[in-house]
Design a protein around this motif. Structure first.
Motif, PDB file in Angstrom:
ATOM      1  N   ARG A   1      -9.509  -7.921   2.834  1.00 37.96           N
ATOM      2  CA  ARG A   1      -8.571  -7.416   3.838  1.00 37.96           C
ATOM      3  C   ARG A   1      -7.795  -6.207   3.326  1.00 37.96           C
ATOM      4  NH1 ARG A   1      -6.300 -12.216   7.671  1.00 37.96           N
ATOM      5  NH2 ARG A   1      -8.315 -13.240   7.989  1.00 37.96           N
ATOM      6  N   ALA A   2      -7.482  -6.211   2.047  1.00 36.78           N
ATOM      7  CA  ALA A   2      -6.796  -5.057   1.465  1.00 36.78           C
ATOM      8  C   ALA A   2      -7.683  -3.807   1.527  1.00 36.78           C
ATOM      9  CB  ALA A   2      -6.367  -5.354   0.036  1.00 36.78           C
TER      10      ALA A   2
ATOM     11  N   ARG B   1       1.546  -5.900   3.715  1.00 40.14           N
ATOM     12  CA  ARG B   1       0.798  -6.955   4.394  1.00 40.14           C
ATOM     13  C   ARG B   1       1.078  -8.284   3.705  1.00 40.14           C
ATOM     14  NH1 ARG B   1      -0.016  -4.624   8.884  1.00 40.14           N
ATOM     15  NH2 ARG B   1      -1.883  -3.373   9.145  1.00 40.14           N
TER      16      ARG B   1
ATOM     17  N   SER C   1      -6.106   7.140   8.998  1.00 43.35           N
ATOM     18  CA  SER C   1      -4.893   7.667   9.632  1.00 43.35           C
ATOM     19  C   SER C   1      -4.433   8.980   9.005  1.00 43.35           C
ATOM     20  CB  SER C   1      -3.770   6.633   9.557  1.00 43.35           C
ATOM     21  OG  SER C   1      -3.222   6.563   8.248  1.00 43.35           O
TER      22      SER C   1
ATOM     23  N   TYR D   1      -0.958 -11.463   3.946  1.00 41.83           N
ATOM     24  CA  TYR D   1      -2.170 -12.092   4.471  1.00 41.83           C
ATOM     25  C   TYR D   1      -2.112 -13.609   4.418  1.00 41.83           C
ATOM     26  CZ  TYR D   1      -4.037  -7.389   3.624  1.00 41.83           C
ATOM     27  OH  TYR D   1      -4.244  -6.036   3.601  1.00 41.83           O
TER      28      TYR D   1
ATOM     29  N   ASP E   1      -8.126   1.846   6.810  1.00 44.83           N
ATOM     30  CA  ASP E   1      -7.300   2.213   7.956  1.00 44.83           C
ATOM     31  C   ASP E   1      -6.320   3.322   7.581  1.00 44.83           C
ATOM     32  OD1 ASP E   1      -8.510   0.287   9.580  1.00 44.83           O
ATOM     33  OD2 ASP E   1      -6.859  -1.156   9.371  1.00 44.83           O
ATOM     34  N   LEU E   2      -5.677   3.165   6.422  1.00 46.38           N
ATOM     35  CA  LEU E   2      -4.718   4.179   5.989  1.00 46.38           C
ATOM     36  C   LEU E   2      -5.392   5.530   5.754  1.00 46.38           C
ATOM     37  CD1 LEU E   2      -2.517   2.080   3.558  1.00 46.38           C
ATOM     38  CD2 LEU E   2      -1.778   3.174   5.694  1.00 46.38           C
TER      39      LEU E   2
ATOM     40  N   LEU F   1      -9.962  -3.225   3.791  1.00 49.27           N
ATOM     41  CA  LEU F   1      -9.971  -2.810   5.203  1.00 49.27           C
ATOM     42  C   LEU F   1      -8.704  -2.041   5.558  1.00 49.27           C
ATOM     43  CD1 LEU F   1     -11.418  -6.050   6.829  1.00 49.27           C
ATOM     44  CD2 LEU F   1     -12.569  -3.828   6.636  1.00 49.27           C
ATOM     45  N   ASP F   2      -7.570  -2.531   5.099  1.00 46.59           N
ATOM     46  CA  ASP F   2      -6.323  -1.827   5.387  1.00 46.59           C
ATOM     47  C   ASP F   2      -6.257  -0.479   4.675  1.00 46.59           C
ATOM     48  OD1 ASP F   2      -5.043  -3.422   7.310  1.00 46.59           O
ATOM     49  OD2 ASP F   2      -4.355  -4.823   5.779  1.00 46.59           O
TER      50      ASP F   2
ATOM     51  N   LEU G   1       2.870   0.620   3.497  1.00 50.72           N
ATOM     52  CA  LEU G   1       2.444  -0.467   4.371  1.00 50.72           C
ATOM     53  C   LEU G   1       2.531  -1.755   3.570  1.00 50.72           C
ATOM     54  CD1 LEU G   1       1.025  -1.519   7.010  1.00 50.72           C
ATOM     55  CD2 LEU G   1      -1.142  -1.124   5.805  1.00 50.72           C
TER      56      LEU G   1
ATOM     57  N   PHE H   1       0.847  -1.190   0.000  1.00 52.06           N
ATOM     58  CA  PHE H   1       0.000   0.000   0.000  1.00 52.06           C
ATOM     59  C   PHE H   1       0.879   1.236   0.000  1.00 52.06           C
ATOM     60  CE2 PHE H   1      -2.180  -3.349   2.213  1.00 52.06           C
ATOM     61  CZ  PHE H   1      -3.500  -3.255   1.831  1.00 52.06           C
TER      62      PHE H   1
END
Length: 161
Positions: free
Chosen positions: A148-149, A135, A159, A137, A155-156, A151-152, A133, A122
């Motif tokens: 999941r990507a 990951r 932030s 998985y 999150d980014l 979701l991350d 970032l 990411f």
């Protein structure tokens, strides 16, 4: 299409970005536009989502958002360098304040020992710089890796506010 928890997160994110007067661009490869699709499922998202790039092929990464072909050749499309360049390129070729980029191997094939299925990089670009970032998985299946990507990526984006 998107479950209630994802829509709730997207709704909160869109509201927070709207309140801040901040706009988002996405540059997506392995997620194929899922992040932009989720955000634009929220009413009022046009005040926040400036544009989304689906840059699935290497050529698209270069042509649409300016990722140097030499960078892709040197590091591979699924790499920190390319994720950072994708985020930076999406920010530079848009009117957004924040750009999130995703490149990875969702499978079921395409992985290697060095870059296994489930590896996702990411990039998050703001006017202050580009962050990365990574990951891993695991081989959870294509749909779960992509979920999941997303979701991350949320999150980014959270932030960055």
């Amino acid at each position: 299409m998107f479950d209630d928890s994802l829509l709730a997160r997207a709704t909160a994110l869109v509201a927070a970005y709207a309140k801040a007067g901040t706009r988002i661009a996405t540059a997506e490869s392995c997620t194929g536009g899922l992040v932009a699709g989720l955000l634009t499922a929220v009413p009022g998202s046009s005040a926040v989502v400036e544009r989304g790039f689906v840059t699935y092929s290497n050529e698209a990464k270069s042509e649409a958002i300016g990722v140097p072909a030499e960078l892709i050749e040197a590091h591979g499309a699924v790499s920190e360098a390319v994720a950072r360049a994708m985020a930076d390129g999406a920010l530079a070729t848009s009117r957004a304040d924040v750009a999130v980029a995703i490149t990875g191997i969702a499978g079921p094939g395409g992985g290697s020992a060095a870059k296994p299925v489930g590896l996702v990089h990411f990039g998050l670009a703001t006017r202050g710089g580009v962050h990365h970032l990574e990951r891993r998985y695991g081989d959870l299946g294509r749909a779960e890796i992509r979920r999941r990507a997303v979701l991350d990526a949320l999150d980014l984006l959270e932030s960055a506010l």
